[in-house]
Design an enzyme around this catalytic site. Sequence first.
Site, PDB file in Angstrom:
ATOM      1  CB  THR A 135      25.778  41.823  47.195  1.00 17.04           C
ATOM      2  OG1 THR A 135      27.231  42.526  45.992  1.00 17.04           O
ATOM      3  CG2 THR A 135      24.697  42.941  46.810  1.00 17.04           C
ATOM      4  CG  ASP A 155      34.220  42.210  47.764  1.00 21.57           C
ATOM      5  OD1 ASP A 155      34.758  41.065  46.758  1.00 21.57           O
ATOM      6  OD2 ASP A 155      33.699  42.733  47.167  1.00 21.57           O
ATOM      7  CB  SER A 156      33.013  36.775  46.694  1.00 24.25           C
ATOM      8  OG  SER A 156      33.029  37.354  45.426  1.00 24.25           O
ATOM      9  CB  SER A 157      37.196  40.714  44.592  1.00 28.28           C
ATOM     10  OG  SER A 157      36.134  40.520  44.097  1.00 28.28           O
ATOM     11  CB  THR A 171      36.968  24.116  25.742  1.00 29.58           C
ATOM     12  OG1 THR A 171      36.554  25.076  24.561  1.00 29.58           O
ATOM     13  CG2 THR A 171      36.038  23.684  26.209  1.00 29.58           C
ATOM     14  CD  GLN A 172      41.083  30.528  24.047  1.00 33.34           C
ATOM     15  OE1 GLN A 172      40.351  31.435  24.243  1.00 33.34           O
ATOM     16  NE2 GLN A 172      42.162  30.586  25.199  1.00 33.34           N
ATOM     17  CB  CYS A 173      33.493  27.099  24.302  1.00 38.02           C
ATOM     18  SG  CYS A 173      34.614  26.798  22.407  1.00 38.02           S
TER      19      CYS A 173
END
Length: 342
Positions: free
Chosen positions: A15, A59-61, A278-280
């Site tokens: 962007t 695009d970074s994706s 961890t997902q946290c």
Amino acid sequence: MQSKVKILLIYTGGTIGMMKNFETGALKAFNFGKLLQKIPELKQLDCDIETISFENPIDSSNFNPNNWIQIAQIIEENYEKFDGFVVLHGSDTMSYSASALSFILENLSKPVIFTGSQLPIGDLRTDAKENLITAIQIASLQQKSKPVIQEVCLYFEYKLYRGNRTTKINAEHFNAFASPNYPELVESGVHLKVNNEALLAYQPQKNFKTNKELNTNVAIVKMFPGINETVLSAILDIPNLKGIVLETYGSGNAPTDEWFISLLERAIKKGLHIVNVTQCSGGSVSMGDYETSTQLKDIGIISGKDITTEAAITKLMYLMGQQVAPNVFKTIFETPIRGELS
């Protein structure tokens, strides 16, 4: 008289490099060769700026490990000519790229600062100018003729973070990134406030080099209530799979079902590297604190400690690309090599 600090601006896409066509409203890539014309404020910086752009900005994706190597090669080819590097990159995968580059670039003694924006550079309310100007200013900071920053970082919305400690947390706000387990390195206010204690120490006796071999036979598996044997065994049996980042609950907890533990144990015995993160959004894996993580520890799961998922997956690719011996792989992964974990 001391010569000006030289900064190389590398535009990869995203962007920040877009300008709006006011007739059609469509966004198009911005010519970075004309950067000073568009952002005259850069002339006030006490440094010389040169620009280089990907031939086809992306695009970074769509970013992949080959693009990380592309950035590394540009830095390697220009390393002796410049005092610092600013990489303009789309925000979606910026944390992955910054993490990867931290491992690819070894014995770094100059700043490599990733930045981007949520709004295009030509937009009235853009965050692009501030991010770009301050990233260049921080990359130019010197003390006793040496760069203050000597690592891969990410600058966004008034804060400079260690790149491999970041994660994207917001798609709409200007403060798009966070560093949940490590303090910011620089805060931009009326003055630039450098947190010297948090900076990565440089070993001056070692020569800069790039590690371009990455093994991408990896996967990320996120635990969820209801994950079943069929799904997990299908993932673990992917041909040529070499490493997995397992996103577990809390401080590294996962189901204690016999099928679950035995599947992971079998995979580890076959040579698969499994890293527990961890997902946290913040906090650390501490296997053995609860019964639900003790078995993972016993079967030889690697502790990701407080590493981000982005840094964990890129460190896996890097270490496997270095062909680290299986008997020391766990120890090396659990040891910080670029300040990526505590």
